[in-house]
Write a protein that holds these residues in place. Structure first.
Motif, mmCIF file in Angstrom:
data_model
loop_
_atom_site.group_PDB
_atom_site.id
_atom_site.type_symbol
_atom_site.label_atom_id
_atom_site.label_comp_id
_atom_site.label_asym_id
_atom_site.label_seq_id
_atom_site.Cartn_x
_atom_site.Cartn_y
_atom_site.Cartn_z
ATOM 1 N N ILE A 125 16.669 1.054 -4.733
ATOM 2 C CA ILE A 125 15.656 2.102 -4.548
ATOM 3 C C ILE A 125 14.251 1.512 -4.411
ATOM 4 N N SER A 126 14.182 0.258 -3.991
ATOM 5 C CA SER A 126 12.896 -0.442 -3.902
ATOM 6 C C SER A 126 11.913 0.257 -2.971
ATOM 7 N N ASP A 127 12.414 0.936 -1.925
ATOM 8 C CA ASP A 127 11.534 1.579 -0.947
ATOM 9 C C ASP A 127 11.319 3.064 -1.224
ATOM 10 N N VAL A 128 11.711 3.523 -2.398
ATOM 11 C CA VAL A 128 11.510 4.931 -2.768
ATOM 12 C C VAL A 128 10.062 5.142 -3.198
ATOM 13 N N ALA A 129 9.501 6.286 -2.817
ATOM 14 C CA ALA A 129 8.118 6.632 -3.169
ATOM 15 C C ALA A 129 8.063 8.074 -3.641
ATOM 16 N N PHE A 130 6.917 8.444 -4.235
ATOM 17 C CA PHE A 130 6.752 9.745 -4.880
ATOM 18 C C PHE A 130 5.559 10.483 -4.268
ATOM 19 N N ALA A 131 5.734 11.784 -4.020
ATOM 20 C CA ALA A 131 4.668 12.563 -3.401
ATOM 21 C C ALA A 131 4.776 14.020 -3.828
ATOM 22 N N GLY A 175 8.520 18.864 12.016
ATOM 23 C CA GLY A 175 9.347 17.815 11.438
ATOM 24 C C GLY A 175 8.706 16.974 10.359
ATOM 25 N N TRP A 176 7.592 17.431 9.782
ATOM 26 C CA TRP A 176 6.962 16.658 8.719
ATOM 27 C C TRP A 176 6.579 17.567 7.565
ATOM 28 N N ILE A 177 6.092 16.949 6.505
ATOM 29 C CA ILE A 177 5.666 17.687 5.317
ATOM 30 C C ILE A 177 4.453 16.988 4.713
ATOM 31 N N PRO A 178 3.482 17.738 4.146
ATOM 32 C CA PRO A 178 2.268 17.102 3.616
ATOM 33 C C PRO A 178 2.518 16.315 2.327
ATOM 34 N N ALA A 179 1.750 15.260 2.169
ATOM 35 C CA ALA A 179 1.682 14.517 0.908
ATOM 36 C C ALA A 179 0.218 14.505 0.491
ATOM 37 N N GLY A 180 -0.098 15.168 -0.621
ATOM 38 C CA GLY A 180 -1.481 15.325 -1.035
ATOM 39 C C GLY A 180 -1.995 14.195 -1.909
ATOM 40 N N TRP A 181 -3.281 13.879 -1.739
ATOM 41 C CA TRP A 181 -4.044 12.919 -2.540
ATOM 42 C C TRP A 181 -3.600 11.475 -2.347
ATOM 43 N N ASN A 182 -2.395 11.124 -2.761
ATOM 44 C CA ASN A 182 -1.892 9.777 -2.569
ATOM 45 C C ASN A 182 -0.396 9.742 -2.822
ATOM 46 N N ILE A 183 0.237 8.675 -2.372
ATOM 47 C CA ILE A 183 1.670 8.461 -2.548
ATOM 48 C C ILE A 183 1.848 7.239 -3.445
ATOM 49 N N TRP A 184 2.806 7.300 -4.347
ATOM 50 C CA TRP A 184 3.072 6.183 -5.253
ATOM 51 C C TRP A 184 4.361 5.475 -4.853
ATOM 52 N N ARG A 227 4.878 -3.011 -24.276
ATOM 53 C CA ARG A 227 6.302 -3.228 -24.082
ATOM 54 C C ARG A 227 6.682 -3.178 -22.610
ATOM 55 N N ILE A 228 5.845 -2.552 -21.782
ATOM 56 C CA ILE A 228 6.172 -2.367 -20.372
ATOM 57 C C ILE A 228 5.572 -3.493 -19.540
ATOM 58 N N ASP A 229 6.420 -4.206 -18.845
ATOM 59 C CA ASP A 229 5.974 -5.333 -18.029
ATOM 60 C C ASP A 229 5.180 -4.832 -16.822
ATOM 61 N N PRO A 230 4.104 -5.529 -16.419
ATOM 62 C CA PRO A 230 3.316 -5.115 -15.250
ATOM 63 C C PRO A 230 4.124 -4.974 -13.958
ATOM 64 N N SER A 231 5.274 -5.624 -13.872
ATOM 65 C CA SER A 231 6.118 -5.459 -12.687
ATOM 66 C C SER A 231 6.661 -4.036 -12.579
ATOM 67 N N HIS A 232 6.559 -3.280 -13.670
ATOM 68 C CA HIS A 232 7.004 -1.891 -13.676
ATOM 69 C C HIS A 232 5.871 -0.915 -13.356
ATOM 70 N N TYR A 233 4.699 -1.436 -13.006
ATOM 71 C CA TYR A 233 3.590 -0.562 -12.606
ATOM 72 C C TYR A 233 3.757 -0.187 -11.134
ATOM 73 N N LEU A 234 3.674 1.097 -10.835
ATOM 74 C CA LEU A 234 3.695 1.535 -9.447
ATOM 75 C C LEU A 234 2.321 1.359 -8.828
ATOM 76 N N GLN A 235 2.273 1.307 -7.498
ATOM 77 C CA GLN A 235 1.016 1.157 -6.782
ATOM 78 C C GLN A 235 0.766 2.359 -5.880
ATOM 79 N N THR A 236 -0.493 2.490 -5.447
ATOM 80 C CA THR A 236 -0.853 3.619 -4.602
ATOM 81 C C THR A 236 -2.069 3.278 -3.756
ATOM 82 N N TYR A 237 -2.394 4.200 -2.860
ATOM 83 C CA TYR A 237 -3.612 4.109 -2.053
ATOM 84 C C TYR A 237 -4.234 5.493 -2.023
#
Length: 440
Positions: free
Chosen positions: A161-167, A192-201, A264-274
């Protein structure tokens, strides 16, 4: 039986004949009901299947009817007026859906063809969405900075699920004014599309999800919220992931929404966004979000490209146009107490229905168990726990719901069982409102 109980009885019953949810409705003198035939089509051809339950409701959702198809046709007797038609069902590896308006006329031809959408049934599902917050310890107010989502591998195969994102789809609240709506239809539906508001993680590392397992993503605060607010949840587990990217927000970074994650949470578990929108946080609604997950290799670059933006709602607050082919799962949440102003934002191929939610009580939105599929797994023999009583029916007199399967998913998992959850792309059937977070 109360007014609400009657409504829920119809929603969760498969009736062979047309049934009226609420017997009391206003009849205009001199006007009688007319026969209406709704014909389901796919690819321009009649989808000639028996037993597909079609729901028809008035525009204010005060009256609803159901009928099962015979050879793809559902027959109704309706008063002239404007109605909504919805349906969602799984056939083989695909989910078919419909959510559209139609007009019944007093006389003339009331046989209408309705084209079904078809989407591949993803095995990655939103198992639980906790967004409503909870009461402060002394009952003086509410705490709303402990949101999380749980993704679940609803299959016997491991997945990447490496390429999964949240919106989330705009507007942020279901009862807000919706500039996408024109004559009852969403402008982007036909495109054929749908809006993603503010940012995607998105994840910043490779993530694998074993069969019948889950991953927890803290939306606000990967910390132990229950240390301060006992009604809240502990999101500090080392296995959890966190939406946490101070660099994306820069000086606008909001420490209330995004406190430093637990050590306890490793930084590799931090999600990123724009951040292509405005503000200093991701304003996922705590009352009624239209939340979804998508999968696209390159979502980072895509969300940074201005040519992929739409400014229908605001010139200063664009949305990203997410192809609906990328969407894996979604849940359209309606705000309790706003029946007359709630509007759908997710299209019928993503979510043909909706689930009502009562905020500020620690309730969570939890996916129902697919009873037949779960019981069919040979490894579950003797491990399933029944008589589930974790829903809000009997507690929330207005919007209380429960899992109709009767299987206690969390207790069964603790007992070593594998759970298969419902996946029909209709949150009215796929989800219920659970009293207590599954993480507590």
């Amino acid at each position: 039986m109360t007014y609400r109980q009657m409504k829920k009885f119809l929603i969760y019953s498969c009736l062979a004949a047309v049934s009226l949810v609420f017997p009391a409705c206003e009849i205009t003198p001199g006007i009688t009901s007319v026969d209406v035939s709704l014909v389901l089509t796919s690819g321009g051809e009649v989808y000639a299947v028996d037993g597909v339950t079609l729901t028809v409701s008035t525009q204010n959702n005060s009256v609803s009817y159901q009928a099962d198809t015979e050879a793809g046709i559902a027959e109704f007797s309706l008063m002239p007026g404007l109605y909504n038609a919805t349906v969602s069902f799984k056939d083989s590896d695909y989910i078919y859906g419909l959510n559209t308006q139609f007009v019944v006329s007093d006389g003339g031809d009331n046989r209408m063809e309705m084209e079904l959408t078809r989407t591949f049934a993803s095995n990655l599902v939103i198992k639980e969405l906790y967004i409503g917050g909870c009461q402060n310890n002394d009952g003086s107010g509410t705490y709303n900075y402990d949101k999380y989502v749980i993704l679940y591998n609803n299959s016997a195969e491991d997945m990447d699920i490496s390429d999964v994102a949240f919106a989330f789809c705009t507007p942020a609240n279901s009862n807000a004014g919706n500039r996408w709506l024109r004559d009852g239809s969403l402008l982007y539906d036909a495109e054929g599309w749908i809006p993603a508001g503010w940012n995607i993680w998105w994840f910043n590392t490779e993530v694998s999800l074993p069969a019948y397992s889950q991953i927890v993503v803290a939306i606000n605060g990967a910390i132990n919220h229950s240390e301060t607010y006992t009604n809240s949840v502990d999101l500090s587990d080392a296995s959890y992931y966190a939406m946490y990217d101070p660099e994306a927000y820069g000086e606008k970074y909001n420490t209330t929404f995004y406190p430093n994650p637990s050590d306890r949470i490793d930084p590799s578990h931090y999600l990123q966004t724009y951040l292509y929108g405005q503000g200093n946080a991701w304003p996922l609604s705590n009352t009624s979000p239209a939340f979804y997950i998508l999968e696209y290799d390159g979502i980072e670059e895509y969300s940074m490209d201005d040519t992929n933006y739409d400014r229908t709602e605001s010139t200063n607050l664009p949305v990203v146009k997410v192809s609906r082919e990328w969407v894996l799962d979604g849940i359209d949440v309606f705000r309790g107490g706003y029946e007359s102003s709630n509007n759908k934002r997710l299209t019928s191929d993503i979510d043909a229905g909706y689930i009502y939610h009562t905020a500020d009580r620690g309730y969570t939105l939890y996916r129902n168990v697919d009873k037949n599929a779960t019981e069919a797994l040979p490894e579950n023999e003797g491990k399933l726990v029944y008589d589930y009583d974790g829903g809000t029916d009997g507690y929330d007199q207005t919007y209380g719901t429960t899992d109709p399967s009767g299987i206690d998913a969390e207790a069964s998992i603790a007992n070593g069982a594998h759970i298969v959850y419902m996946k029909t792309n209709n949150s009215s059937a796929d989800f219920h409102q659970r009293r207590i977070s599954s993480l507590k």
